[in-house]
Design an enzyme around this catalytic site. Sequence first.
Site, PDB file in Angstrom:
ATOM      1  CG  HIS A  43      34.738  15.427  -0.189  1.00  0.00           C
ATOM      2  ND1 HIS A  43      34.649  16.774  -0.467  1.00  0.00           N
ATOM      3  CD2 HIS A  43      35.693  15.297   0.774  1.00  0.00           C
ATOM      4  CE1 HIS A  43      35.517  17.438   0.306  1.00  0.00           C
ATOM      5  NE2 HIS A  43      36.157  16.568   1.061  1.00  0.00           N
ATOM      6  CG  ASP A  57      26.885  54.323 -29.873  1.00  0.00           C
ATOM      7  OD1 ASP A  57      26.706  54.945 -30.933  1.00  0.00           O
ATOM      8  OD2 ASP A  57      27.895  54.448 -29.165  1.00  0.00           O
ATOM      9  CG  HIS A  82      29.794  53.016 -32.320  1.00  0.00           C
ATOM     10  ND1 HIS A  82      28.541  52.445 -32.320  1.00  0.00           N
ATOM     11  CD2 HIS A  82      30.665  52.014 -32.609  1.00  0.00           C
ATOM     12  CE1 HIS A  82      28.658  51.153 -32.555  1.00  0.00           C
ATOM     13  NE2 HIS A  82      29.917  50.863 -32.736  1.00  0.00           N
ATOM     14  CG  HIS A 124      32.654  50.091 -36.616  1.00  0.00           C
ATOM     15  ND1 HIS A 124      33.586  49.327 -35.954  1.00  0.00           N
ATOM     16  CD2 HIS A 124      31.597  50.187 -35.766  1.00  0.00           C
ATOM     17  CE1 HIS A 124      33.106  48.964 -34.779  1.00  0.00           C
ATOM     18  NE2 HIS A 124      31.900  49.474 -34.629  1.00  0.00           N
ATOM     19  CG  ASP A 167      32.697  48.090 -31.442  1.00  0.00           C
ATOM     20  OD1 ASP A 167      32.502  49.300 -31.645  1.00  0.00           O
ATOM     21  OD2 ASP A 167      32.143  47.184 -32.097  1.00  0.00           O
TER      22      ASP A 167
HETATM   23  S1  FES Z   1      31.699  16.314  -2.565  1.00  0.00           S
HETATM   24 FE1  FES Z   1      32.819  17.551  -1.164  1.00  0.00          FE
HETATM   25  S2  FES Z   1      32.907  19.385  -2.290  1.00  0.00           S
HETATM   26 FE2  FES Z   1      31.742  18.182  -3.548  1.00  0.00          FE
HETATM   27 FE    FE Z   2      30.696  48.862 -32.962  1.00  0.00          FE
END
Ligand code: FES
Ligand code: FE
Lengths: 441, 441, 441, 185, 185, 185
Positions: free
Chosen positions: B103, B205, B208, B213, B357
């Site tokens: 709007h 961690d 791991h 890895h 991961d």
């Molecule tokens: S102006 Fe109406 S929702 Fe933003």
């Molecule tokens: Fe990792």
Amino acid sequence: MLDVSELVQPGKGLIHPSIYTDPEIYQAELEQVFARSWLFLAHDSQLPKPGSFVQAYMAEDPVLVVRQRDGSVKAFLNQCRHRGMRICRSDEGVARAFTCTYHGWAYNLAGELVNVPMQERAYHNEIDKSQWGPRRVPRVHNHKGFYFGTWDEEAPSFEEYLGDMVWRLDAMADRYDEGISLIPGATKWVIDCNWKFAAEQFASDMYHVPSSHTSALVALVEDPQVLARLHELNLTVPGRQFSGNGHGSGFALRPDIIPSQSGPEFDAWLDAHREEIYRRGGEQRALAANGHNTVFPNFSWLDINNTMRVWHPRGPGQIEVWAWTFVPRGAPDEVRNEIRTSTIRSFSPAGVFETDDGENWTEIQQVLRGHMARKSLFNAQMGLGHEKQGTDGMPGRVADDMYTEMAARGMYQRWADLMSGLSWQQIAELDRNRQQEVHTA
Amino acid sequence: MLDVSELVQPGKGLIHPSIYTDPEIYQAELEQVFARSWLFLAHDSQLPKPGSFVQAYMAEDPVLVVRQRDGSVKAFLNQCRHRGMRICRSDEGVARAFTCTYHGWAYNLAGELVNVPMQERAYHNEIDKSQWGPRRVPRVHNHKGFYFGTWDEEAPSFEEYLGDMVWRLDAMADRYDEGISLIPGATKWVIDCNWKFAAEQFASDMYHVPSSHTSALVALVEDPQVLARLHELNLTVPGRQFSGNGHGSGFALRPDIIPSQSGPEFDAWLDAHREEIYRRGGEQRALAANGHNTVFPNFSWLDINNTMRVWHPRGPGQIEVWAWTFVPRGAPDEVRNEIRTSTIRSFSPAGVFETDDGENWTEIQQVLRGHMARKSLFNAQMGLGHEKQGTDGMPGRVADDMYTEMAARGMYQRWADLMSGLSWQQIAELDRNRQQEVHTA
Amino acid sequence: MLDVSELVQPGKGLIHPSIYTDPEIYQAELEQVFARSWLFLAHDSQLPKPGSFVQAYMAEDPVLVVRQRDGSVKAFLNQCRHRGMRICRSDEGVARAFTCTYHGWAYNLAGELVNVPMQERAYHNEIDKSQWGPRRVPRVHNHKGFYFGTWDEEAPSFEEYLGDMVWRLDAMADRYDEGISLIPGATKWVIDCNWKFAAEQFASDMYHVPSSHTSALVALVEDPQVLARLHELNLTVPGRQFSGNGHGSGFALRPDIIPSQSGPEFDAWLDAHREEIYRRGGEQRALAANGHNTVFPNFSWLDINNTMRVWHPRGPGQIEVWAWTFVPRGAPDEVRNEIRTSTIRSFSPAGVFETDDGENWTEIQQVLRGHMARKSLFNAQMGLGHEKQGTDGMPGRVADDMYTEMAARGMYQRWADLMSGLSWQQIAELDRNRQQEVHTA
Amino acid sequence: MTTPTPDTPTPDTRRPVDPTVRHEIEQFLYREAELLDDQRFQDWLELFSDDVHYWLPTRVTRTVRERSLEVAGPDGAAFFDDDKTFLRGRVRRLSSGQSWSEEPPSRTRRLITNVRPVELADGTFEVRANFHVLRSRAERHHDTFFGERTDLLRRIPREPGFQVARRKIVLDTTTLLAPSISIFL
Amino acid sequence: MTTPTPDTPTPDTRRPVDPTVRHEIEQFLYREAELLDDQRFQDWLELFSDDVHYWLPTRVTRTVRERSLEVAGPDGAAFFDDDKTFLRGRVRRLSSGQSWSEEPPSRTRRLITNVRPVELADGTFEVRANFHVLRSRAERHHDTFFGERTDLLRRIPREPGFQVARRKIVLDTTTLLAPSISIFL
Amino acid sequence: MTTPTPDTPTPDTRRPVDPTVRHEIEQFLYREAELLDDQRFQDWLELFSDDVHYWLPTRVTRTVRERSLEVAGPDGAAFFDDDKTFLRGRVRRLSSGQSWSEEPPSRTRRLITNVRPVELADGTFEVRANFHVLRSRAERHHDTFFGERTDLLRRIPREPGFQVARRKIVLDTTTLLAPSISIFL
Ligand code: FES
Ligand SMILES: [Fe+3]
Ligand code: FES
Ligand code: FES
Ligand SMILES: [Fe+3]
Ligand SMILES: [Fe+3]
């Protein structure tokens, strides 16, 4: 505990559809139904050698089913107790041990925690490995090559759980001297429907065949006259239905064990093994081995179509079907192959019978999105008041027709008893009383 | 208020997995954890000039972070107060003002409602524009170029919130005289796992790495011997872990700040700036700048891999990772580029470290669909009872090893305190008492 | 009953956004709003001959709307009462009867269960077919070719339910001696937003046009000067807004019924039928037939754009739009076709107006994933305190401008009354009192 | 071998085809897809030789090491394992007006891409192609099937110039994320 | 410029190719896709020149006016920014049996469509093509990657006749809706 | 007829095209898709004749028996039913910077496959092709459009050699699973 007494009224043959859609009821089912019942895990032939394993599911819980070095079979939750990683991510294979990829905790074939990296440096040797293995399936039972398991220490023995349904199960599992084996490979697919539609149909519903599967016969049979005769036969052939402990089965009374529906090779083989088959299970039972079956809650098979399957629940509105084709272990390749192809063509996601079942179940589930639809009671009154005990001397509650919903009512009765949180003892008690109300044929 | 005392028991190193799956707990986290904590918004270098903006998220809430004409940075909810339209739908850019497309309500760079179409005709000049701007982030703090914000007026100051973790944060943020800047562009991806798996791993961690890895090193190193040495080093190098206020960090004790893991260009540059780096943060800290870090709840970085990221929660079972690569602001292009590529190749959705991961976290989450899986306690007991205070004179709770889960327990403690609805004052109180239970190294 | 008094405060023009996202509120809407209101089912022209049927929806419930042999129209839930299968899976067609594919139960055009396979063998002739037909829509009303239905026996008559909104509905439905007909085929699409955003906009929101639809005019008009004039006109043309019984409508005061916006063919045709149009509804009403309209809860149309639609709810965050184009029944092909194409090009999923509406609604819904976003009250205060009664002698509550949110407030008032579980009588009572507070223009 | 394709002659007996042959083969495959998307099943059937083997084996998740076991063998579980006779039966069924999973019919679209034909020593053609089949049915149901097809094509002296003598379909999924395969692939 | 493609020579130096060259280039791209879908990574690697640049920059949502800034530049964030050496490293990793995100391996299918080759003044070819890569892994995990690739191809005197000297991949997504890109595109 | 295509001349007047013509037609369609994916709408517009009919009718679910009524006719509901003038209007709108459903712009990718051209008696070409259009917009919004296009192409004496004189698009969905079609198909 949810009060389900209003939802299913087996005595009146009424079902409230919310049991197929309510998420709370679904979570309660995982706890009250699936975590307490005996569930199918695997068949001997899937685990040929020590270290052979398959991943199976107990409802939504993944479990590893493993052949031990001593030939026994153990099962445990496929979840690492450190941070919950799936221990093994292969569907099947052969293993010496299982190592979690996340931090490297390692488990032996029995699911015991055997190695923790840097146990000294990181854990100061204070971790009690015996306490931190994945959750074991405490009870695994081998019934003639079929492994079932349950999480419930209180549950009755598998035989007691099965009850008279053993008569039907062994008609398939114990039919041949050499037993049966599964065609390698499971067929898995997803249907957007509640698991009870599938389980109930295989327990109790011969009635849908003429309507749902007309076109399947068209695929199998070219000659219109033969087609007409077959259709006529469907409506007139006598049959029986069994119900007990929530299990159910229905079958026709056929004059002979052949034709087998698989084809000439299998027919010839059966003809040659008729004596063996009659000897093992008795002629009456052998002839009855042509129907639909469900071992409560979600293990089903069709004798004559050589298909067995588990309906894994995946939420209130979805199932995963895991299906296998079974064949006589001793049968030669051409017989195995004839059975294999005939099953694939009739009962599989592309099978001319199976596709139409899925269509029905998905549409039912779709409609249940509706508010009024979820308030409309379903009618499960077929054969209500006509239940019979031991028709033709068959064990247990056996109706004198296959066109009835007695087994459906029995399944929902068991479901309601479990959902109400009744103890196994209370349930047995109730069932005994219910039996008495039914007159013997 | 949810009672989570049963769910996480930091004192025992036990975690109930439902905290990773329960939708109610998740909604409570949005309110009790994310709406009360200091969350990372943006870095200076993302907002080069007046009107520069980026859309950021505070958990699931979109906020616009905007450089004001006076050089300050303001943040406000990216939601129009008229009917809730997203005010700005670009990820980033330069703006003079923001106009809602629905709007046409218009906002200035500070998020003040400055124009309402047909104000006279439609609103009879009765609308108080000062009351209808989008929700402002009431507190935005600039810590050495890192902007954090919180919705909570009661929350402690950012410094207090950070506590001793500032020692670790500044090891990255305040390392160079010219500061750091981000490589243009965030890398964003989606992982189907709970946010706590990621946040906890980066807090606590190191354990791991060797298991998860291994293959990453294979990608980086061709020579098998070097590979073996590196793997050995991982297991033997000494390290430390910090835990405080829910934050966590772990790092190795390395002999030098080079090699940098980025390559020769950066090594040379670091070599040339060694004195500067030591002067700013002290040598001990400079050498410690090689680990993993999480500022509670969801801001993490890896010093030596030059990656920082936010784990945005997207429901209990999903996160959106927003990752950036940081480089010394003063560095020449070839250095920047060497760091950039090395980070992309190791830590990004296609990075040879990062991909593994994600695999772990998604599988953990999948398994938690299971009912029994959701009942199995996780083990976070590594180093339990071996917590230390101020090891090597480092500030705060510092364990004498990097292979421990002290920081994980600390993180879940803070999480539980917030989820229980304790006031910030009560939490501070409790933490002081908890400190005292830990002996000094 | 949910307490919604805090959520919508029509008297203050405040809306709490959780009414657009909360799953519980949504389920309550299905029960309290949609299952109690009059909902649009179909138009005469969709059911040309006996056996003609269309599948429609009442909220999430599928219903079959069927032309009976006696020319009347009946509607029933498209759900078999045996196991809940969707009785008919075609969107439309001509039928002699409906047979459920699952087990073959058959229904006549009125939705009566007329055949049950194997009724004797399976049901022992004990099934009372009169009791097991699908749920009928108990009340179906034909308003000048528009069929509306409700599940609620207590609901007021359709005329009473419509109230003064009939003045607006008939401006469209009753404009021509020969009535109107629909272009064959519904246009259906899915928007991820709550149904109330759409229903409210068509009830009350002329204000978004200048901002949301600028580019639509660019598509329709090449000449920049004409464009500028049109834009100016939008801002200056006087208009009115109606609100009553939750319904709403807004329109401009135009000097003539042409130009029609469809093109020269229709303009000429209207010119030729001006007398007829004025005679039927009166000149004032004919000139007013150029606006937006919603019959509570989810039936909307745009007079001058010849589009009408239902906003079917599909969960709190999704709608299915079912739209039709209406034309004078008597009009020649070139007129019908001119209207048809102009509507397709402006209001359809590819329409240059409609696409921008969808963008707004989906973004609003997306932002509402945020926790703070769901706590920010929306402003519906436009024209608050300036409501009028019977402006220009128009029936009911008519504001003296089209740029107001009076009708939005009226819609949320009716929504709140129904959600609070008030009886129709209580609601009528309350509305009478509310009327009195408003002074006559 | 590590790829989900049938055993094939040794490379030297496999010759690339020229643009014209490739054009003919593609147009043949497109025509086949068109007949299915248009639901002209009878016409479609004629594109297959009487000795055709129409096969869609199942697939499992296994480690890289065991990848050769990923796709089921000829004695394993399958979604399709048809001869011409049964294909005829399927088409009869689809034309019966009672094949509920296809009545009302699905709407399908076949994207046939990456067509890779080679000519074999015996003058037949082995054609590997990727497919993505999109299926919409009822109101909002949506399925998608994707994978690779390996066809054995024979030249025939009449329109449309080729015949499918063997089709092996491999889906890239293990668990089928659809309620059924009531269509052809 | 407003399109997400690399800077290219002026039109007059860009010549359309004839059907035969187009055929050769398409078969080359199909072969490359096949090697990836078959997980033959070593063979795949050989299709790239030693000086190859393999690049997948990130992308953001911006207004039409700022569209030229939509795709990150050479100094910006990327998903891939590899040279031949690192591509080798990735392949080593994928063959290690420990690359957990691909062990067990994903199942992938590459649809390569809309292949648009032009010949440049220096006899190399710039080939723009659209791709839709479908990935299935584990039990039911599904990812999809789609966008455009712009390759620079060089003729080589041996099989398969071309080499990729430069590849720029542009995805049509900003936030990657996948947990990882553990495959090649 | 039972297939969702426009009425067409009798077979004997429909001649297959040779590889070269097919190549030209495909490159033309690929170029058209490229212009749309690159958002070069003005250039795209020039590919259409001034008398073009650009049409996307709606579709319903009906039984096999009533399948001929599945796709709406010329007097029925449609998603698009444009002439050249209105296509120009749409392009003007998309360039206005205020077409909110495309501002910021969507990211689109058009997979054009199964291109099946035939030459008609009058020297024009009727081209059926399958399409899968993937659309990504905003942060994570994703739509997919798939179906068949039937184009009527005319040769023109200048680049790019063809013009679209008629386009009929048929989607394989009934209910559109997208909030809008703010793009071209
Ligand atoms: S102006 Fe109406 S929702 Fe933003
Ligand atoms: Fe990792
Ligand atoms: S999760 Fe298995 S070792 Fe850590
Ligand atoms: S569900 Fe309709 S007949 Fe059984
Ligand atoms: Fe069946
Ligand atoms: Fe609008």
